[in-house]
Design a protein around this motif. Sequence first.
Motif, PDB file in Angstrom:
ATOM      1  N   LEU A 155      31.449  45.443  38.751  1.00  0.00           N
ATOM      2  CA  LEU A 155      32.720  45.011  37.823  1.00  0.00           C
ATOM      3  C   LEU A 155      32.456  45.618  36.219  1.00  0.00           C
ATOM      4  O   LEU A 155      33.137  46.268  35.777  1.00  0.00           O
ATOM      5  CB  LEU A 155      32.794  43.518  37.594  1.00  0.00           C
ATOM      6  N   ALA A 156      31.211  45.513  36.055  1.00  0.00           N
ATOM      7  CA  ALA A 156      30.641  46.205  34.417  1.00  0.00           C
ATOM      8  C   ALA A 156      29.432  46.715  34.715  1.00  0.00           C
ATOM      9  O   ALA A 156      28.332  46.375  34.715  1.00  0.00           O
ATOM     10  CB  ALA A 156      30.439  44.850  33.630  1.00  0.00           C
ATOM     11  N   PRO A 157      29.363  48.165  35.043  1.00  0.00           N
ATOM     12  CA  PRO A 157      28.184  49.150  35.044  1.00  0.00           C
ATOM     13  C   PRO A 157      27.416  48.907  33.953  1.00  0.00           C
ATOM     14  O   PRO A 157      26.055  49.178  34.180  1.00  0.00           O
ATOM     15  CB  PRO A 157      29.045  50.499  35.556  1.00  0.00           C
ATOM     16  N   GLU A 158      28.307  49.133  32.701  1.00  0.00           N
ATOM     17  CA  GLU A 158      27.196  49.242  31.628  1.00  0.00           C
ATOM     18  C   GLU A 158      26.847  47.614  30.863  1.00  0.00           C
ATOM     19  O   GLU A 158      27.901  47.064  30.840  1.00  0.00           O
ATOM     20  CB  GLU A 158      28.015  50.032  30.530  1.00  0.00           C
ATOM     21  N   ALA A 159      25.629  47.622  30.404  1.00  0.00           N
ATOM     22  CA  ALA A 159      25.390  46.468  29.610  1.00  0.00           C
ATOM     23  C   ALA A 159      25.975  46.535  28.156  1.00  0.00           C
ATOM     24  O   ALA A 159      25.930  47.387  27.504  1.00  0.00           O
ATOM     25  CB  ALA A 159      24.007  46.268  29.493  1.00  0.00           C
ATOM     26  N   PRO A 160      26.882  45.166  28.066  1.00  0.00           N
ATOM     27  CA  PRO A 160      27.437  45.353  26.514  1.00  0.00           C
ATOM     28  C   PRO A 160      26.392  45.345  25.418  1.00  0.00           C
ATOM     29  O   PRO A 160      25.441  44.443  25.541  1.00  0.00           O
ATOM     30  CB  PRO A 160      28.358  44.025  26.528  1.00  0.00           C
ATOM     31  N   LYS A 161      26.719  45.975  24.221  1.00  0.00           N
ATOM     32  CA  LYS A 161      25.734  46.189  23.302  1.00  0.00           C
ATOM     33  C   LYS A 161      25.959  44.764  22.428  1.00  0.00           C
ATOM     34  O   LYS A 161      25.021  44.328  21.850  1.00  0.00           O
ATOM     35  CB  LYS A 161      25.906  47.324  22.530  1.00  0.00           C
ATOM     36  N   THR A 162      27.245  44.484  22.293  1.00  0.00           N
ATOM     37  CA  THR A 162      27.435  43.179  21.502  1.00  0.00           C
ATOM     38  C   THR A 162      28.468  42.356  22.129  1.00  0.00           C
ATOM     39  O   THR A 162      28.880  42.743  23.163  1.00  0.00           O
ATOM     40  CB  THR A 162      28.407  43.617  20.218  1.00  0.00           C
ATOM     41  N   ILE A 163      28.578  40.977  21.759  1.00  0.00           N
ATOM     42  CA  ILE A 163      29.747  40.176  22.419  1.00  0.00           C
ATOM     43  C   ILE A 163      30.968  40.621  22.317  1.00  0.00           C
ATOM     44  O   ILE A 163      31.807  40.683  23.261  1.00  0.00           O
ATOM     45  CB  ILE A 163      29.260  38.741  21.676  1.00  0.00           C
ATOM     46  N   ASP A 165      31.715  43.922  22.433  1.00  0.00           N
ATOM     47  CA  ASP A 165      31.891  44.929  23.756  1.00  0.00           C
ATOM     48  C   ASP A 165      32.044  44.083  25.161  1.00  0.00           C
ATOM     49  O   ASP A 165      32.950  44.200  25.804  1.00  0.00           O
ATOM     50  CB  ASP A 165      30.515  45.735  23.677  1.00  0.00           C
ATOM     51  N   LEU A 166      31.413  42.881  25.266  1.00  0.00           N
ATOM     52  CA  LEU A 166      31.609  42.083  26.453  1.00  0.00           C
ATOM     53  C   LEU A 166      32.965  41.746  26.603  1.00  0.00           C
ATOM     54  O   LEU A 166      33.451  41.696  27.803  1.00  0.00           O
ATOM     55  CB  LEU A 166      30.392  40.990  26.308  1.00  0.00           C
ATOM     56  N   VAL A 167      33.351  41.105  25.589  1.00  0.00           N
ATOM     57  CA  VAL A 167      34.963  40.510  25.448  1.00  0.00           C
ATOM     58  C   VAL A 167      35.888  41.598  25.823  1.00  0.00           C
ATOM     59  O   VAL A 167      36.827  41.040  26.606  1.00  0.00           O
ATOM     60  CB  VAL A 167      35.384  39.740  24.059  1.00  0.00           C
ATOM     61  N   ALA A 168      35.615  42.756  25.276  1.00  0.00           N
ATOM     62  CA  ALA A 168      36.606  43.969  25.673  1.00  0.00           C
ATOM     63  C   ALA A 168      36.812  44.293  27.080  1.00  0.00           C
ATOM     64  O   ALA A 168      37.372  44.546  27.570  1.00  0.00           O
ATOM     65  CB  ALA A 168      36.296  45.288  24.745  1.00  0.00           C
ATOM     66  N   THR A 169      35.456  44.189  27.709  1.00  0.00           N
ATOM     67  CA  THR A 169      35.380  44.601  29.094  1.00  0.00           C
ATOM     68  C   THR A 169      36.039  43.468  29.800  1.00  0.00           C
ATOM     69  O   THR A 169      36.575  43.667  30.787  1.00  0.00           O
ATOM     70  CB  THR A 169      33.729  44.956  29.440  1.00  0.00           C
ATOM     71  N   GLY A 170      35.634  42.279  29.609  1.00  0.00           N
ATOM     72  CA  GLY A 170      36.074  41.112  30.135  1.00  0.00           C
ATOM     73  C   GLY A 170      37.713  41.038  30.325  1.00  0.00           C
ATOM     74  O   GLY A 170      38.284  40.746  31.201  1.00  0.00           O
ATOM     75  N   LYS A 171      38.308  41.527  29.054  1.00  0.00           N
ATOM     76  CA  LYS A 171      39.825  41.323  28.978  1.00  0.00           C
ATOM     77  C   LYS A 171      40.260  42.363  29.771  1.00  0.00           C
ATOM     78  O   LYS A 171      41.425  42.511  30.368  1.00  0.00           O
ATOM     79  CB  LYS A 171      40.023  41.741  27.686  1.00  0.00           C
ATOM     80  N   LYS A 177      43.353  42.644  37.076  1.00  0.00           N
ATOM     81  CA  LYS A 177      43.289  41.563  37.907  1.00  0.00           C
ATOM     82  C   LYS A 177      41.983  41.527  38.744  1.00  0.00           C
ATOM     83  O   LYS A 177      42.104  41.271  40.078  1.00  0.00           O
ATOM     84  CB  LYS A 177      44.576  41.630  38.991  1.00  0.00           C
ATOM     85  N   LYS A 178      41.085  42.210  38.187  1.00  0.00           N
ATOM     86  CA  LYS A 178      39.598  42.221  38.716  1.00  0.00           C
ATOM     87  C   LYS A 178      38.670  40.983  38.493  1.00  0.00           C
ATOM     88  O   LYS A 178      37.788  40.613  39.211  1.00  0.00           O
ATOM     89  CB  LYS A 178      39.116  43.480  38.324  1.00  0.00           C
ATOM     90  N   ALA A 179      39.416  40.068  37.628  1.00  0.00           N
ATOM     91  CA  ALA A 179      38.507  39.124  37.262  1.00  0.00           C
ATOM     92  C   ALA A 179      39.510  37.969  36.648  1.00  0.00           C
ATOM     93  O   ALA A 179      40.844  38.480  35.990  1.00  0.00           O
ATOM     94  CB  ALA A 179      37.326  39.193  36.149  1.00  0.00           C
ATOM     95  N   SER A 180      39.266  36.632  36.581  1.00  0.00           N
ATOM     96  CA  SER A 180      40.046  35.683  36.152  1.00  0.00           C
ATOM     97  C   SER A 180      39.431  35.172  34.600  1.00  0.00           C
ATOM     98  O   SER A 180      40.042  34.303  34.079  1.00  0.00           O
ATOM     99  CB  SER A 180      40.329  34.586  37.106  1.00  0.00           C
ATOM    100  N   LYS A 262      32.970  36.151  41.921  1.00  0.00           N
ATOM    101  CA  LYS A 262      33.527  37.455  41.404  1.00  0.00           C
ATOM    102  C   LYS A 262      34.768  37.000  40.478  1.00  0.00           C
ATOM    103  O   LYS A 262      35.470  37.861  40.340  1.00  0.00           O
ATOM    104  CB  LYS A 262      33.572  38.244  42.512  1.00  0.00           C
ATOM    105  N   LYS A 263      34.751  35.797  39.838  1.00  0.00           N
ATOM    106  CA  LYS A 263      35.838  35.527  39.129  1.00  0.00           C
ATOM    107  C   LYS A 263      35.409  35.909  37.662  1.00  0.00           C
ATOM    108  O   LYS A 263      36.535  35.901  36.758  1.00  0.00           O
ATOM    109  CB  LYS A 263      36.117  34.099  39.085  1.00  0.00           C
ATOM    110  N   CYS A 264      34.159  36.183  37.285  1.00  0.00           N
ATOM    111  CA  CYS A 264      33.902  36.904  36.059  1.00  0.00           C
ATOM    112  C   CYS A 264      32.858  37.963  36.073  1.00  0.00           C
ATOM    113  O   CYS A 264      31.961  37.746  37.131  1.00  0.00           O
ATOM    114  CB  CYS A 264      33.491  35.616  35.057  1.00  0.00           C
ATOM    115  N   ALA A 265      32.805  38.883  35.195  1.00  0.00           N
ATOM    116  CA  ALA A 265      31.576  39.929  35.432  1.00  0.00           C
ATOM    117  C   ALA A 265      30.240  39.507  34.747  1.00  0.00           C
ATOM    118  O   ALA A 265      29.480  40.219  34.997  1.00  0.00           O
ATOM    119  CB  ALA A 265      32.206  41.205  34.963  1.00  0.00           C
ATOM    120  N   PHE A 266      30.415  38.505  33.977  1.00  0.00           N
ATOM    121  CA  PHE A 266      29.257  38.115  32.945  1.00  0.00           C
ATOM    122  C   PHE A 266      28.748  36.784  33.160  1.00  0.00           C
ATOM    123  O   PHE A 266      29.729  35.854  32.857  1.00  0.00           O
ATOM    124  CB  PHE A 266      29.556  38.589  31.550  1.00  0.00           C
TER     125      PHE A 266
END
Length: 415
Positions: A155-163, A165-171, A177-180, A262-266
């Motif tokens: 779901l998230a091939p790249e490690a987020p550098k900041t929180i 970045d993580l939130v942007a990927t999660g959104k 519809k790949k995660a809830s 698989k409801k969240c990537a992180f």
Amino acid sequence: MRIRTAGVVAVFALALAASGCGGDSDEPATKESAKAAGGKLVIWADDKRTAALKPFAEKFGQENGVTVEVQAVSKDLQTNFVTASQQGSGPDVVVGAHDWIGNMVQNGAIDPVQLTADQKGAFNETAVKAVTFNGQLYGVPYAMENLALIRNTALAPEAPKTIEDLVATGKKLKAEKKASEILCLQSGQNGDAYHIYPLYTSAGGYLFGTAANGDYDPTDLGVGKPESIEAFKKIGALGEKGEGALKRSITPENSIATFTGKKCAFLVSGPWAVADVKKANIAYDITPVPGFAGGKEAQPFVGVQAFYVASKGKNKALAQEFVANYVTRPDLAVALYQAEPRPPALTAALDQVKGSDPDLAKFTEAGKNGQVLPAIPAMAAIWDPFGKAEAAVIGGADPAKTITAAGKTIAGQIK
């Protein structure tokens, strides 16, 4: 260390005045003194460690001509140990987390352990620091643990550098519809100070200052200070009325399952989560918990599991011999690692297992700049008020008022 509860606070409320503890020594207990004591050695541990310990305990018993019993205490081990110690019905050795030390010393429940300088030098330096209290070594460490970011790489091939970045990927994953959920970081209705701590530190918050010798200073409480208010503002902005990355519906009971489903990537969790992740056949990677953009490095707590000698045990010489000359053996450390894969504190044991388990090096890397979890008695006052303040702010409460009130509550309990 998945969650801290008010149960520890209850133990403190019943704490006895600190009793005198034995002196430290640079010489380990001798086999001769242990054998002369004879009798029976009783060890308390949790279920997983009990199974790993039994064969070593039996061998120790055979070599020393004594009976060794390893008893599983699956619930409230620290509380039960302190109570049993006060009643004179406790074990000779107990296995548990290093942040129990302040409480156990305050209750006069454990003695300093006696290791040579060479024996101490065989352990990870941070692990030795964690089990040192008031200048004395109170436990023999065997495993270390800290939080990291476990990521579903499909779901998230790249490690987020900041929180951020993580939130942007999660959104983005939610929109597709790949995660809830954006992030699986456990809170629940009572919060979880242990799991939110990396973000709290990244935003500038601290729990206790440090004295000149590096020990935590209970008189310098950071909760309620301006730094903690700013940190809670950032945490609140990630909450339910902000970005929606932190939610009270993510609990200690469901955070790992939400990730493996698989409801969240992180997932922010520790080594204990890896078995479930592998069982779910999820492609994953482990990296440090990311901090806020422009903020400080996120610092997870570093915890240590250790063996302690009960001060009111019936066979203390035998207990000292066991922890000094058996717990320090690499084969026992490896067996304990196999029972539950956490990075061994004994360097030789870590070297043996890390080649076949790349996750160990990744968790160690994620915790290399972490903070040793405070073992001072004042720490017991932190968990409940801090956690509840976190949950309230995640739910939309005013950060300044909430954390200021929590700081007053904590300060009152410490006094």
